[in-house]
Design an enzyme around this catalytic site. Structure first.
Site, PDB file in Angstrom:
ATOM      1  N   CYS A 137      23.633  22.672  20.374  1.00  5.39           N
ATOM      2  CA  CYS A 137      22.329  23.333  20.415  1.00  5.39           C
ATOM      3  C   CYS A 137      21.988  23.830  19.017  1.00  5.39           C
ATOM      4  O   CYS A 137      22.782  23.687  18.080  1.00  5.39           O
ATOM      5  CB  CYS A 137      22.335  24.475  21.436  1.00  5.39           C
ATOM      6  N   ALA A 144      12.020  32.129  15.833  1.00  6.18           N
ATOM      7  CA  ALA A 144      11.349  31.392  16.908  1.00  6.18           C
ATOM      8  C   ALA A 144      12.179  30.195  17.355  1.00  6.18           C
ATOM      9  O   ALA A 144      12.219  29.866  18.547  1.00  6.18           O
ATOM     10  CB  ALA A 144       9.971  30.936  16.441  1.00  6.18           C
ATOM     11  N   ARG A 145      12.848  29.542  16.427  1.00  6.18           N
ATOM     12  CA  ARG A 145      13.669  28.375  16.800  1.00  6.18           C
ATOM     13  C   ARG A 145      14.847  28.785  17.681  1.00  6.18           C
ATOM     14  O   ARG A 145      15.165  28.122  18.672  1.00  6.18           O
ATOM     15  CB  ARG A 145      14.173  27.681  15.530  1.00  6.18           C
ATOM     16  N   ASN A 186      -2.524  25.073   3.256  1.00  6.26           N
ATOM     17  CA  ASN A 186      -2.084  24.119   4.286  1.00  6.26           C
ATOM     18  C   ASN A 186      -2.734  22.743   4.128  1.00  6.26           C
ATOM     19  O   ASN A 186      -2.203  21.744   4.634  1.00  6.26           O
ATOM     20  CB  ASN A 186      -2.417  24.636   5.688  1.00  6.26           C
ATOM     21  N   CYS A 197      17.684  49.514  -3.724  1.00  9.40           N
ATOM     22  CA  CYS A 197      17.951  50.068  -5.050  1.00  9.40           C
ATOM     23  C   CYS A 197      17.781  49.012  -6.137  1.00  9.40           C
ATOM     24  O   CYS A 197      17.361  49.321  -7.258  1.00  9.40           O
ATOM     25  CB  CYS A 197      19.339  50.680  -5.104  1.00  9.40           C
ATOM     26  N   CYS A 247      30.026  28.782  20.196  1.00  8.31           N
ATOM     27  CA  CYS A 247      28.615  29.049  19.924  1.00  8.31           C
ATOM     28  C   CYS A 247      28.159  30.310  20.674  1.00  8.31           C
ATOM     29  O   CYS A 247      28.455  30.479  21.860  1.00  8.31           O
ATOM     30  CB  CYS A 247      27.765  27.856  20.351  1.00  8.31           C
TER      31      CYS A 247
END
Length: 596
Positions: free
Chosen positions: A162, A125-126, A59, A177, A433
């Site tokens: 959205c 999470a979004r 990071n 497999c 949506c």
């Protein structure tokens, strides 16, 4: 003082709304570190930062609020500490946890904020934060980057697109497999080495890849070979745990079992090789010679992973180091920044690649694939964070969401034009949506003292359903319909928890589906006030049984309102009904049966 004076000149009397605002930033990684600095410099009153992750070595090249000493520390808490001296005006609060945990972060947690900023790196999470904002009608500023690409999207629920309005590309998965028996790409071998081999030898994770269902293979022979392979690896792990410092024979046993015996077992299954090239041992013929010269030090040529001798050297050395760490009581898990685990996965994957005639990968490529690393560039993170903060200024400058939508823009990069950054007006919501096109509401219900029958009756009465309804959970677990009434007398607490979501559907398929967020409140049953639209239904003309037609029915929630039936194609038998009728009679009057 300089920042304050500039803000006063820019926003005048609107500056007070910045100082009194309370916002949530979800994610404290690449974009989050940059966005946090921007929000502080805007003099936002309260900034709450939520993140589940801890800091990794990888990071540090782009998340500039973190230092080497912060590795393994909480991202959200460390980020807050790093910027506390930036401003004496902003109150800073950190949360270390998953935003998906509705016990730690219930709907009421999100309700306290004026604006929510997403700086996340995963889709689940979004989507979740997007749904919370839809329930509460909260503005959401979504941003993300991939390498030199990035975007910032202001989301005003039900007025603009959205996050769910446009389908998102999901992370690619591979059939078991393919991973276990017939790899054809480097990623297949790396996934096998990380999720199967490493786990079985050092972690013993009984995951889906470790013990798959027989149905996931092309034939019974392949399934039997796979199960035998798992059992034999369990025996090898016992060898590892019991090996003495001077006894390295287990290395030969492991190599020959994994890269010789298991491959021979696959070669016997002729059906696997009818349309693909068979694996061969031509490139690893000298393995016995390599095993005779075992060394505990990584060779200088570890990066030369196209050379069999160097691959073998890396495999042997990493295996020895991991064995000794495991014997010392260390709990091992794969970490892309752990040199031993990374090099074991790299070398094992490359040995398998040689056998299956697949190109090998070096350490950098293996780290990128095994660590699921999405390429990130610090400059792009900073740009998108800046645009996200800048775009949210419109929230403070204008009084209504309609005005805010007019002035907000989506910002994105475009490699196809001369401009580095482009912008576009916000687009209206997608009428199909799966998130924002569904009517939503929040209900307060005493789950322990309310039966499913009471809830059913309240729903039918409140929303004026003409007949019966279907009730199910968000994950499609059916609680009640006309043919399934076993749960009617049970308390809701036996089926639901607080912060659960219910889907309510009209049994006659006239009214559209409704999504209701349940909050457990003692001594209360209060349903939200909703306007439920009619579905777009396929109607069949009873006068012409052999001909199907589609129609759109429009009506408000009031039973006595006028209905208009608009044909989507010419039909002489259809008249527009414009007199007050009940919903059920309306369909009967025109002689149609409604079907989804």
């Amino acid at each position: 003082m300089t920042v304050d004076s500039f803000l006063v000149r820019m926003f005048g009397d609107k500056l007070k709304s910045f100082n009194e605002s309370k916002v949530l930033m979800v994610g404290a990684g690449g974009i989050g570190c940059e966005l946090l600095k921007d929000l502080i410099l805007m003099n936002i009153g309260e900034i709450h930062v939520l993140d589940l992750d801890t800091i990794d070595l990888s990071n540090l090249n782009r998340q500039f609020l973190f230092r080497q000493k912060d590795i393994k520390e909480s991202k959200s808490k460390t980020a807050i500490k790093a910027v506390e001296h930036f401003s004496h005006k902003s109150k800073l609060v950190a949360y270390h946890g998953s935003v998906l945990d509705n016990k730690l972060f219930p709907l009421s947690f999100f309700k306290q904020f004026d604006v929510i900023y997403n700086a996340l790196d995963n889709l689940e999470a979004r989507f979740y934060v997007n749904r919370m904002c839809l329930y509460l009608n909260k503005p959401l500023y979504e941003s993300g980057t991939t390498g030199l690409k990035g975007q910032t999207q202001p989301i005003y629920p039900y007025l603009s697109e959205c996050f769910s309005c446009v389908p998102k590309e999901t992370p690619k998965t591979f059939p078991v497999c393919t991973i276990r028996s017939t790899p054809s790409k480097p990623v297949h071998c790396i996934t096998w080495a990380k999720d199967f081999l490493f786990s079985q030898l050092f972690v013993d994770l009984r995951n889906d890849l470790a013990v798959p269902e027989a149905s996931e293979f092309t034939n019974e022979e392949e399934a039997e070979a796979s199960l035998k392979e798992v059992n034999e690896l369990a025996d090898l792990k016992r060898l590892i745990m019991n090996a003495g410092n001077d006894d390295l024979s287990y290395i030969t046993n492991i190599f020959e079992k994994i890269f010789i015996d298991d491959i021979k077992r696959l070669l016997k299954i002729e059906e696997l090789w009818k349309s693909r090239k068979k694996p061969s041992f031509d490139s690893i013929l000298d393995y016995k010679k390599c095993l005779e010269t075992i060394s505990e030090d990584y060779s200088e040529g570890v990066e030369n992973q196209s050379d069999f001798n160097q691959i073998m050297s890396t495999f042997i050395t990493s295996l020895i180091k991991l064995t000794r760490r495991l014997q010392a009581g260390e709990v091992l898990e794969f970490d892309k920044d752990d040199i031993d685990t990374l090099r074991f996965v790299m070398s094992a994957a490359n040995l398998r690649s040689l056998i299956f005639h697949i190109p090998t990968k070096n350490e950098f490529n293996t780290k990128e694939i095994a660590g699921n690393i999405i390429p990130a560039v610090a400059t792009m993170n900073a740009m998108m964070a800046g645009f996200s903060a800048l775009s949210s200024v419109n929230y403070y400058l204008y009084e209504t969401n309609e005005d805010r939508v007019t002035h907000c823009k989506t910002v994105f990069d475009s490699a196809s034009t001369d401009k580095v950054i482009n912008s576009a007006k916000l687009i209206k919501p997608n009428p199909t949506c799966s998130a924002c096109s569904v009517v939503k509401g929040i209900a307060h219900i005493d789950l322990g003292n309310t039966t499913l029958k009471q809830l059913r009756d309240e729903l039918v009465t409140k929303y004026k359903y003409s007949d019966d309804i279907e009730i199910m959970t968000l994950d499609s677990n059916l609680l009640y319909d006309y043919d399934f009434d076993d749960n009617l007398d049970k308390p809701l607490s036996s089926m639901l928890q607080s912060e659960s979501v219910l889907l309510v559907n009209d049994s006659e398929d006239i009214l559209d589906i409704v999504e209701i967020y349940i909050i457990d409140v003692p001594a209360e049953i209060k349903l939200p006030d909703l306007e439920i639209p009619l579905k777009k239904v396929a109607l069949k003309n009873s006068k012409s049984e052999d001909e199907d037609h589609e129609y759109t029915i429009q009506i408000t929630n009031n039973q006595e309102e006028t209905m208009e039936v608009h044909s989507l194609e010419d039909d002489d038998d259809l008249d527009i009904i414009d007199e007050p009728l009940t919903k059920k009679r309306r369909l009967n009057e025109v002689g149609f049966n409604a079907n989804v």
